[in-house]
Write a protein that holds these residues in place. Structure first.
Motif, PDB file in Angstrom:
ATOM      1  N   VAL A 195       5.202   9.070   2.417  1.00  0.00           N
ATOM      2  CA  VAL A 195       6.859   9.059   1.590  1.00  0.00           C
ATOM      3  C   VAL A 195       6.310   8.484   0.306  1.00  0.00           C
ATOM      4  CG1 VAL A 195       8.453   7.376   1.391  1.00  0.00           C
ATOM      5  CG2 VAL A 195       7.320   7.483   3.450  1.00  0.00           C
ATOM      6  N   PRO A 196       6.512   9.999  -1.103  1.00  0.00           N
ATOM      7  CA  PRO A 196       6.525   9.694  -2.176  1.00  0.00           C
ATOM      8  C   PRO A 196       6.770   8.545  -2.716  1.00  0.00           C
ATOM      9  CG  PRO A 196       8.293  12.064  -1.451  1.00  0.00           C
ATOM     10  CD  PRO A 196       8.286  10.689   0.003  1.00  0.00           C
ATOM     11  N   ASP A 197       6.445   8.135  -3.625  1.00  0.00           N
ATOM     12  CA  ASP A 197       6.353   6.894  -4.715  1.00  0.00           C
ATOM     13  C   ASP A 197       6.760   5.833  -4.012  1.00  0.00           C
ATOM     14  OD1 ASP A 197       7.330   8.463  -7.401  1.00  0.00           O
ATOM     15  OD2 ASP A 197       8.658   9.629  -6.419  1.00  0.00           O
ATOM     16  N   THR A 198       5.222   5.696  -2.766  1.00  0.00           N
ATOM     17  CA  THR A 198       5.132   4.292  -2.250  1.00  0.00           C
ATOM     18  C   THR A 198       4.019   4.190  -3.638  1.00  0.00           C
ATOM     19  OG1 THR A 198       4.381   5.393  -0.750  1.00  0.00           O
ATOM     20  CG2 THR A 198       6.835   4.799   0.065  1.00  0.00           C
ATOM     21  N   GLY A 199       4.001   2.664  -2.873  1.00  0.00           N
ATOM     22  CA  GLY A 199       2.578   1.986  -2.941  1.00  0.00           C
ATOM     23  C   GLY A 199       2.822   1.207  -4.425  1.00  0.00           C
ATOM     24  N   TRP A 200       2.090  -0.254  -4.396  1.00  0.00           N
ATOM     25  CA  TRP A 200       2.462  -1.117  -6.063  1.00  0.00           C
ATOM     26  C   TRP A 200       1.328  -1.353  -6.257  1.00  0.00           C
ATOM     27  CZ3 TRP A 200       5.993  -5.437  -6.054  1.00  0.00           C
ATOM     28  CH2 TRP A 200       7.047  -5.706  -5.006  1.00  0.00           C
ATOM     29  N   PRO A 201       1.012  -1.445  -7.851  1.00  0.00           N
ATOM     30  CA  PRO A 201      -0.393  -1.382  -8.373  1.00  0.00           C
ATOM     31  C   PRO A 201      -1.024  -2.933  -7.825  1.00  0.00           C
ATOM     32  CG  PRO A 201       1.226  -1.642  -9.600  1.00  0.00           C
ATOM     33  CD  PRO A 201       1.906  -1.495  -8.944  1.00  0.00           C
ATOM     34  N   ALA A 223       0.861  -1.178  -0.081  1.00  0.00           N
ATOM     35  CA  ALA A 223       0.246   0.231  -0.194  1.00  0.00           C
ATOM     36  C   ALA A 223       1.092   0.903   0.330  1.00  0.00           C
ATOM     37  CB  ALA A 223      -0.863  -0.004   0.938  1.00  0.00           C
ATOM     38  N   ALA A 224       0.615   2.192  -1.021  1.00  0.00           N
ATOM     39  CA  ALA A 224       1.241   3.250  -0.088  1.00  0.00           C
ATOM     40  C   ALA A 224       1.330   4.271   0.941  1.00  0.00           C
ATOM     41  CB  ALA A 224       0.586   4.396  -2.235  1.00  0.00           C
ATOM     42  N   LYS A 225       2.516   4.862   0.959  1.00  0.00           N
ATOM     43  CA  LYS A 225       2.361   5.901   2.252  1.00  0.00           C
ATOM     44  C   LYS A 225       2.087   6.963   2.299  1.00  0.00           C
ATOM     45  CE  LYS A 225       5.990   2.547   4.950  1.00  0.00           C
ATOM     46  NZ  LYS A 225       5.054   0.876   4.267  1.00  0.00           N
ATOM     47  N   ALA A 271      13.468   4.229   1.978  1.00  0.00           N
ATOM     48  CA  ALA A 271      12.560   5.186   0.695  1.00  0.00           C
ATOM     49  C   ALA A 271      12.959   4.385  -0.422  1.00  0.00           C
ATOM     50  CB  ALA A 271      12.212   6.722   0.879  1.00  0.00           C
ATOM     51  N   PRO A 272      11.800   4.748  -1.681  1.00  0.00           N
ATOM     52  CA  PRO A 272      12.140   4.606  -3.608  1.00  0.00           C
ATOM     53  C   PRO A 272      12.245   6.134  -3.262  1.00  0.00           C
ATOM     54  CG  PRO A 272       9.653   4.406  -3.186  1.00  0.00           C
ATOM     55  CD  PRO A 272      10.521   4.310  -1.706  1.00  0.00           C
ATOM     56  N   VAL A 273      13.496   6.186  -4.058  1.00  0.00           N
ATOM     57  CA  VAL A 273      14.308   7.799  -4.155  1.00  0.00           C
ATOM     58  C   VAL A 273      14.635   7.566  -5.296  1.00  0.00           C
ATOM     59  CG1 VAL A 273      16.155   9.563  -3.019  1.00  0.00           C
ATOM     60  CG2 VAL A 273      14.487   8.247  -1.715  1.00  0.00           C
ATOM     61  N   ALA A 274      14.129   8.370  -6.925  1.00  0.00           N
ATOM     62  CA  ALA A 274      15.087   8.275  -7.859  1.00  0.00           C
ATOM     63  C   ALA A 274      16.764   7.981  -7.881  1.00  0.00           C
ATOM     64  CB  ALA A 274      14.581   9.242  -8.871  1.00  0.00           C
ATOM     65  N   SER A 275      16.930   9.500  -6.780  1.00  0.00           N
ATOM     66  CA  SER A 275      18.757   9.594  -6.925  1.00  0.00           C
ATOM     67  C   SER A 275      19.127   8.276  -7.354  1.00  0.00           C
ATOM     68  CB  SER A 275      19.226  10.656  -6.286  1.00  0.00           C
ATOM     69  OG  SER A 275      18.665  10.582  -4.906  1.00  0.00           O
ATOM     70  N   ASN A 276      18.245   7.144  -5.705  1.00  0.00           N
ATOM     71  CA  ASN A 276      19.288   6.102  -6.129  1.00  0.00           C
ATOM     72  C   ASN A 276      19.456   4.947  -7.411  1.00  0.00           C
ATOM     73  OD1 ASN A 276      20.653   6.395  -2.724  1.00  0.00           O
ATOM     74  ND2 ASN A 276      18.702   6.096  -2.355  1.00  0.00           N
ATOM     75  N   GLN A 316       6.106   8.516  10.550  1.00  0.00           N
ATOM     76  CA  GLN A 316       6.079   8.828   9.672  1.00  0.00           C
ATOM     77  C   GLN A 316       7.005   8.500   9.778  1.00  0.00           C
ATOM     78  OE1 GLN A 316       3.954  12.465   7.846  1.00  0.00           O
ATOM     79  NE2 GLN A 316       2.968  10.903   8.690  1.00  0.00           N
ATOM     80  N   ILE A 317       7.196   7.323   9.525  1.00  0.00           N
ATOM     81  CA  ILE A 317       8.421   6.489   9.132  1.00  0.00           C
ATOM     82  C   ILE A 317       8.307   4.387   7.837  1.00  0.00           C
ATOM     83  CG2 ILE A 317       9.623   6.979  11.143  1.00  0.00           C
ATOM     84  CD1 ILE A 317       8.954   4.144  12.450  1.00  0.00           C
ATOM     85  N   MET A 318       9.716   4.707   7.920  1.00  0.00           N
ATOM     86  CA  MET A 318       9.377   3.270   6.960  1.00  0.00           C
ATOM     87  C   MET A 318       9.162   2.230   7.323  1.00  0.00           C
ATOM     88  SD  MET A 318       9.037   5.061   3.762  1.00  0.00           S
ATOM     89  CE  MET A 318       9.250   3.311   2.977  1.00  0.00           C
ATOM     90  N   ASN A 319       8.724   1.061   7.551  1.00  0.00           N
ATOM     91  CA  ASN A 319       8.953  -0.465   7.956  1.00  0.00           C
ATOM     92  C   ASN A 319      10.863  -0.433   8.347  1.00  0.00           C
ATOM     93  OD1 ASN A 319       7.927  -2.666   9.029  1.00  0.00           O
ATOM     94  ND2 ASN A 319       7.018  -3.208   6.845  1.00  0.00           N
TER      95      ASN A 319
END
Ligand SMILES: Cc1cc2nc3c(=O)[nH]c(=O)nc-3n(C[C@H](O)[C@H](O)[C@H](O)COP(=O)(O)OP(=O)(O)OC[C@H]3O[C@@H](n4cnc5c(N)ncnc54)[C@H](O)[C@@H]3O)c2cc1C
Length: 479
Positions: free
Chosen positions: A104-110, A99-101, A337-342, A282-285
């Protein structure tokens, strides 16, 4: 059938409908699904039947950013892939991980956990797992969760005889796919390198790179560059949103009763947060792993506590001689967090022996990750104190926000993202069926499709997604 090289394979006259690249857990699982549906499939494996220095050399690369493992050490390039040295820790990503958090931007699966649940019985058979027990909430915030230590199935060994006897599956060793050739709508062939030379191309109706969570990006980046966007027409997310599970010793604990938690032989117990606790902080898993400490460690810990946390020392003193059982080290691994720069990119200076640019990994931990580690340990410590289960001491470097230690585990050897799943071609590389957006016959297997990483080791989820993709393809091809 297992062939030692592409010449032997060509001599056999086998005509595959599906071309799988890579024979790790993802590749072998998809091949077995297709083979059992009567679909002829070839698995092209860059390495041989055993480890070799020569093959590993193709995996060398550079990491820019935070300290990480050497890229030729963190994975294996031969039959069975990295399953040849995985530790065997298993757990499927939780429903809330898909699920989206919103914080946190860009989280969540289809897709959701329900999309892979139907394959879990098969996954248990493949990985030799017993059934998982349900999580046990120990407070509203923290759950006692289970990771099962499987016998660490070596895919190349466990399925060797089955693959050798199969008339629908042809495994071709020592055959490096250097490039997928595409015209912007479909893949037309795979270019090969074998026995130190160009080995022509191979054709099939469908192509499924399963070369691991680093190499899938490298192969597709190079192929796309060679064909001016003919392989991944929407390449905004290609190579991006790469993730690991950073892992560090974050403190220690004195436990009222270790036997409160049933452990396996490794004496390790695992905890993770409820989705509500993650939202509130407001954190990740994250996952906290308690490992029983030897007796000398207990004495040292009590001495440390007396100096730094007198209240906790008092509690310990009270328990001494009563039911105090032991102390434990606290290891924390967390979701990045999924971050584009990584991201993964192709080196502009280094090439492998086949002339393909080596991999360059750009990877850094973010501020959110330090907060996840600190708040996670606080949540865990608060629950343990409130329930009188024990007392937790958070390591000074975590409390002070110092640099991460460089002499510890660092991360899990879990390579995720790079070809992430998203319904939007601008935000992801593959769709909900693991098909590359805009391409009719190109699918991706493995953890490079993960949109987020959850906190648990990836191979159980990789295997479930591979069963699902195998099923999807077999229905499509037979229909
Ligand atoms: C030390 C260690 C411990 C681990 N412990 C755990 C654990 O406890 N639990 C867990 O869940 N996970 C663990 N992992 C991670 C696990 O090993 C991987 O998640 C898993 O192997 C990934 O499977 P895969 O099939 O996607 O990729 P891989 O296993 O990497 O397989 C990829 C295959 O593709 C081949 N290949 C690559 N490029 C090409 C090419 N261009 N052409 C042809 N073939 C190619 C490779 O030779 C390889 O055989 C661990 C990893 C390491 C390194």
């Amino acid at each position: 059938m297992i062939f030692e090289n592409v010449t032997a394979f060509r001599n056999a006259g086998f005509k595959p409908k599906v071309c799988i690249v890579g024979s790790g857990p993802a590749g072998i699982t998809i091949a077995r699904k297709l083979g059992s549906a009567g679909i002829p499939v070839v698995v092209l494996e860059a390495g041989g039947g055993d480890w070799s220095e020569e093959s590993q050399d193709f995996y060398r690369g550079t990491t820019i950013g935070d300290p990480y493992f050497d890229l030729d050490i963190t994975r294996l390039r031969y039959l069975g892939g990295s399953s040849n040295h995985w530790a065997g820790w298993c757990r499927v990503m939780d429903a809330h991980d898909f699920a989206a958090k919103p914080w946190v931007p860009d989280t969540g699966w289809p897709i959701g956990r329900g999309d892979i649940d139907p394959y879990l019985d098969e996954v248990h058979d493949i990985l030799d797992l017993v059934q998982f027990r349900p999580d046990v909430p120990i407070s509203d915030d923290i759950r006692w969760v289970q990771l099962i230590k499987s016998p660490a199935v070596r895919f190349g060994e466990k399925f060797h005889d089955e693959l050798e006897k199969s008339s629908n599956i042809a495994v071709v060793l020592n055959t490096y796919v250097t490039e997928l050739v595409g015209d912007g709508t479909k893949i037309t062939g795979a270019r090969l390198w074998s026995e130190n030379q160009d080995a022509g191309t191979i054709e099939a109706e469908y192509y499924v790179p399963c070369t691991g969570g680093l190499e899938n990006s490298r192969l597709l980046l190079w192929s796309n560059q060679q064909s001016n966007g003919g392989v991944v027409p929407n390449a905004a997310a290609l190579g991006r949103y790469w993730m690991e599970h950073p892992q560090f010793e974050g403190g220690n604990a004195i436990l009222a009763d270790y036997d409160e938690f049933e452990t396996d032989d490794s004496k390790e117990v695992f905890f993770s947060p409820s989705p509500e606790a993650m939202a509130r902080r407001q954190i990740m898993n994250f996952g906290v792993r308690l490992i029983e400490m030897p007796y000398g460690g207990v004495k040292q810990l009590i001495a440390n506590l007396a100096c730094t946390a007198p209240d906790a020392a008092e509690w310990v003193a009270e328990k001494l001689g009563q039911n105090l059982r032991c102390a434990a080290q606290l290891y924390v691994g967390w979701e990045q967090a999924p971050v584009a720069s990584n991201h993964i990119q192709l080196s502009t200076t280094e090439k492998d022996h086949a002339g393909i640019p080596r991999l360059e990994l750009h990877w850094k931990k973010s501020e959110l990750e330090h907060r996840t580690l600190l708040e996670g340990l606080r949540l865990f410590g608060e629950t343990f104190a409130a329930k009188n289960l024990g007392r937790v001491r958070i390591a000074d470097w975590v409390l002070n926000g110092d640099d991460y230690p460089t002499d510890q585990e660092l991360a899990g050897h879990h390579h995720m993202g790079g070809t992430r799943m998203n319904d939007d071609p601008l935000k992801g590389v593959v769709d909900r069926n693991c098909k590359v957006h805009g391409m009719a016959n190109l699918y991706v297997g493995g953890s490079s499709v993960f949109a987020t990483s959850g906190q648990c080791n990836p191979t159980t989820t990789i295997t479930a997604l591979a069963c699902r993709l195998g099923d999807h393809l077999s229905h499509k091809i037979v229909a």
